[in-house]
Design a protein around this motif. Sequence first.
Motif, PDB file in Angstrom:
ATOM      1  N   UNK A  92       1.012  -1.117   0.040  1.00 40.43           N
ATOM      2  CA  UNK A  92       0.120  -0.090  -0.134  1.00 40.43           C
ATOM      3  C   UNK A  92       0.925   1.314   0.031  1.00 40.43           C
ATOM      4  N   UNK A  93       0.229   2.315  -0.478  1.00 33.66           N
ATOM      5  CA  UNK A  93       0.905   3.565  -0.395  1.00 33.66           C
ATOM      6  C   UNK A  93       0.038   4.637  -0.025  1.00 33.66           C
ATOM      7  N   UNK A  94       0.527   5.771   0.527  1.00 34.94           N
ATOM      8  CA  UNK A  94      -0.334   7.073   0.856  1.00 34.94           C
ATOM      9  C   UNK A  94       0.677   8.009   1.413  1.00 34.94           C
ATOM     10  N   UNK A  95       0.250   9.160   1.831  1.00 36.70           N
ATOM     11  CA  UNK A  95       0.913  10.130   2.601  1.00 36.70           C
ATOM     12  C   UNK A  95      -0.022  11.154   3.269  1.00 36.70           C
ATOM     13  N   UNK A  96       0.870  11.980   3.948  1.00 37.39           N
ATOM     14  CA  UNK A  96       0.029  13.115   4.684  1.00 37.39           C
ATOM     15  C   UNK A  96      -0.768  13.054   5.733  1.00 37.39           C
ATOM     16  N   UNK A  97      -0.180  13.057   7.009  1.00 38.96           N
ATOM     17  CA  UNK A  97      -0.770  12.528   8.375  1.00 38.96           C
ATOM     18  C   UNK A  97      -0.679  13.873   9.167  1.00 38.96           C
ATOM     19  N   UNK A  98      -1.935  14.228   9.675  1.00 41.29           N
ATOM     20  CA  UNK A  98      -2.057  15.294  10.673  1.00 41.29           C
ATOM     21  C   UNK A  98      -1.782  16.722  10.010  1.00 41.29           C
ATOM     22  N   UNK A  99      -2.179  16.849   9.023  1.00 40.97           N
ATOM     23  CA  UNK A  99      -2.249  18.096   8.179  1.00 40.97           C
ATOM     24  C   UNK A  99      -3.437  18.977   8.076  1.00 40.97           C
ATOM     25  N   UNK A 100      -2.958  20.373   7.955  1.00 38.54           N
ATOM     26  CA  UNK A 100      -4.022  21.347   7.849  1.00 38.54           C
ATOM     27  C   UNK A 100      -4.936  21.460   9.131  1.00 38.54           C
ATOM     28  N   UNK A 101      -4.434  21.029  10.171  1.00 38.80           N
ATOM     29  CA  UNK A 101      -5.077  21.423  11.635  1.00 38.80           C
ATOM     30  C   UNK A 101      -5.926  19.886  12.039  1.00 38.80           C
ATOM     31  N   UNK A 102      -6.013  19.109  11.326  1.00 35.56           N
ATOM     32  CA  UNK A 102      -6.762  17.696  11.290  1.00 35.56           C
ATOM     33  C   UNK A 102      -5.647  16.685  12.276  1.00 35.56           C
ATOM     34  N   UNK A 103      -5.759  16.653  13.644  1.00 34.85           N
ATOM     35  CA  UNK A 103      -4.926  15.644  14.178  1.00 34.85           C
ATOM     36  C   UNK A 103      -5.534  14.448  14.624  1.00 34.85           C
ATOM     37  N   UNK A 104      -5.080  13.754  15.907  1.00 30.53           N
ATOM     38  CA  UNK A 104      -5.919  12.784  16.331  1.00 30.53           C
ATOM     39  C   UNK A 104      -7.208  13.061  17.022  1.00 30.53           C
ATOM     40  N   UNK A 113       4.459   1.935   1.696  1.00 27.84           N
ATOM     41  CA  UNK A 113       5.191   2.931   1.142  1.00 27.84           C
ATOM     42  C   UNK A 113       4.589   4.233   1.638  1.00 27.84           C
ATOM     43  N   UNK A 114       5.424   4.933   2.469  1.00 33.52           N
ATOM     44  CA  UNK A 114       4.885   6.393   2.897  1.00 33.52           C
ATOM     45  C   UNK A 114       5.600   7.127   2.001  1.00 33.52           C
ATOM     46  N   UNK A 115       4.554   7.944   1.073  1.00 39.22           N
ATOM     47  CA  UNK A 115       4.884   8.895  -0.138  1.00 39.22           C
ATOM     48  C   UNK A 115       5.235  10.028   0.638  1.00 39.22           C
ATOM     49  N   UNK A 116       5.812  10.584   1.760  1.00 44.79           N
ATOM     50  CA  UNK A 116       6.055  11.488   2.356  1.00 44.79           C
ATOM     51  C   UNK A 116       4.982  12.299   3.081  1.00 44.79           C
ATOM     52  N   UNK A 117       5.300  13.348   3.967  1.00 46.42           N
ATOM     53  CA  UNK A 117       4.440  14.173   4.943  1.00 46.42           C
ATOM     54  C   UNK A 117       3.794  13.173   5.948  1.00 46.42           C
ATOM     55  N   UNK A 118       4.878  12.363   6.467  1.00 43.89           N
ATOM     56  CA  UNK A 118       4.287  11.281   7.457  1.00 43.89           C
ATOM     57  C   UNK A 118       4.191  12.199   8.707  1.00 43.89           C
ATOM     58  N   UNK A 119       4.429  13.346   8.938  1.00 43.18           N
ATOM     59  CA  UNK A 119       4.420  14.184  10.124  1.00 43.18           C
ATOM     60  C   UNK A 119       4.461  15.742   9.145  1.00 43.18           C
ATOM     61  N   UNK A 120       3.497  16.689  10.111  1.00 42.73           N
ATOM     62  CA  UNK A 120       3.178  18.021   9.550  1.00 42.73           C
ATOM     63  C   UNK A 120       4.146  18.883  10.635  1.00 42.73           C
ATOM     64  N   UNK A 126       9.095  15.484  18.167  1.00 39.81           N
ATOM     65  CA  UNK A 126       7.844  15.488  18.869  1.00 39.81           C
ATOM     66  C   UNK A 126       6.612  15.445  17.802  1.00 39.81           C
ATOM     67  N   UNK A 127       6.813  15.748  16.589  1.00 42.32           N
ATOM     68  CA  UNK A 127       5.918  15.435  15.504  1.00 42.32           C
ATOM     69  C   UNK A 127       5.728  14.038  15.220  1.00 42.32           C
ATOM     70  N   UNK A 128       6.746  13.177  15.133  1.00 40.52           N
ATOM     71  CA  UNK A 128       6.725  11.757  15.191  1.00 40.52           C
ATOM     72  C   UNK A 128       6.125  11.094  16.481  1.00 40.52           C
ATOM     73  N   UNK A 129       6.563  11.652  17.481  1.00 41.05           N
ATOM     74  CA  UNK A 129       5.959  10.949  18.849  1.00 41.05           C
ATOM     75  C   UNK A 129       4.453  11.167  18.729  1.00 41.05           C
ATOM     76  N   UNK A 176      10.573  11.452   2.301  1.00 39.61           N
ATOM     77  CA  UNK A 176      10.164  12.737   2.953  1.00 39.61           C
ATOM     78  C   UNK A 176       9.768  13.451   1.997  1.00 39.61           C
ATOM     79  N   UNK A 177       8.671  14.686   2.365  1.00 42.79           N
ATOM     80  CA  UNK A 177       8.379  15.427   1.317  1.00 42.79           C
ATOM     81  C   UNK A 177       8.773  16.802   1.983  1.00 42.79           C
ATOM     82  N   UNK A 178       7.606  17.828   1.950  1.00 38.80           N
ATOM     83  CA  UNK A 178       8.001  19.219   2.487  1.00 38.80           C
ATOM     84  C   UNK A 178       7.699  19.236   3.956  1.00 38.80           C
ATOM     85  N   UNK A 179       6.802  18.660   4.307  1.00 42.41           N
ATOM     86  CA  UNK A 179       6.114  18.840   5.504  1.00 42.41           C
ATOM     87  C   UNK A 179       6.829  18.455   6.961  1.00 42.41           C
ATOM     88  N   UNK A 180       7.902  17.271   6.481  1.00 39.48           N
ATOM     89  CA  UNK A 180       8.591  17.084   7.634  1.00 39.48           C
ATOM     90  C   UNK A 180       9.630  18.100   8.076  1.00 39.48           C
TER      91      UNK A 180
END
Length: 506
Positions: free
Chosen positions: A137-149, A171-178, A215-218, A239-243
């Motif tokens: 599987x693949x995707x990206x972008x986790x906790x972006x634009x103000x939408x967290x857990x 496959x994490x295509x980047x932006x695993x954190x914001x 702290x972003x990863x934690x 990684x992409x930009x939001x890391x």
Amino acid sequence: METTVQIARRRLLAAGAGGAILLGTPGISYASSRPQLTHGVQSGDVTDRGAILWTRADRGSAMRVELATRPDFKHARVIDGPALTEATDFTGKVKLRGLRPGQRYHYRVRAEGERESEPLEGSFTTAACEPADITFQWSGDLAGQGWGINPDFGGYRIFQAMADAEPDFFLCSGDFVYADGPLVESVALPDGTTWKNTLVDEKLKVAETLDEYRGQFKYNLLDENLRAYLARVPMVNQWDDHEVTNNWYPGEILELPQYTEKRVDVLAARARQAFAEFTPGGFGATDEAGRIYRRIAYGPLLDVFVLDMRTFKSANPDADGATGEVLGATQLAWLKRELRRSKATWKVIAADLPVGLVVGDGTGAQEGVSNGEGGAPGGRETEIADLLSYAKREGVKNMVWLTADVHYTAAHHYSPDRAVFQDFDPFWEFVSGPLNAGGFGPNKLDATFGPEAVFVQAPPAANTSPAQGFQFFGEVGIDAETEMFHVSLKDLDGNTLFSKTLEPAA
């Protein structure tokens, strides 16, 4: 005088336990003399004979691993891992070698100090040496634009749907954190309901210090769905930009008031160290041997070429210039060489930016590969044109491009019959994401490489919340007997929205 962050923290503490608030790590008692593993276990960069295991403790200790081919750990092999010290925020990795191809492994991790921690268990399957079915599987972008857990939403619930397929890897295509995406306690939604974010100190402002980047990863690893998924599904990270920060490029000087450190190169170095510490890849923070771009060989049917489209990127305001770069000369030469040498049936190009979508960065600047002009290759497009024409000339077959980045899902077919630049063989690019972030799009396509949007699903408005759906992941299945490459684009609940089966070229 209190700072903005101090005021925000005081307000959060005053809010009490009734809201969606979390300060610290749940279930961790720092008064205990027994060390504890705080953020789960992970495996990554799994091949036919190797893998990397990861964990983090709450204090100085030593990582100890038991590895077995049976879930009851009978005849387990014990491996002494590294010291978990403050220098790496108590994270550690064990690199496994000499594994059996095509084998399911079970591992158990402990931290040993004055006493021994409770164990955490995980598992992974090595690639086979002979043709075997593969699912990833693949995707990206986790906790972006103000939408967290959001516990009321089920947290990062997309990982529950992803886990159902029991994929071989993710496959994490980047932006695993914001790292540039602070969170607030609650956000009003269009339907009158409220999105409630779990909060920790590091998510109250943009990350600038090394500890803030860590702290972003934690934060993301507080989510039970994600931790459970990663304990059973190996990850391949890019990684992409939001890391680091939005749309960054080397040498950039920020003009944003929320940053006290304006030099992106300084921020990127700190972010890269946190990225290396908190993901289970084999790369390091600074050494050349620990570069982010790499090839993951997954048996005779699949090679994954993981690109780094950030470290060598030219400035966004100059993206349409004659000297634009997104790969850099060294990485491009490596990619050509590895593609030519690859004996795998399928060559997946894991790109953290799409090829033909126009992605702007303010007035007159381009964030992505495309320069938006739709003519002969210019700027960063010249590197992609060079790569594609090289692949055609050298007879490199069965390249498929997978990416995320733009926060919607799509299937693009590129053909010289529709293109301005025509010296390449047709190929597919599949886009999927976000995992838990604002939905956007769709973006316009640039005609340079002749793309056709065969399928698109995007939200009705910019920054659509995860509560409204429009969260996506992609899934690939490769059949061992026919060598067919089957792609499915799926939604938040695992429903298939679009599928395409590709036949291998001889």
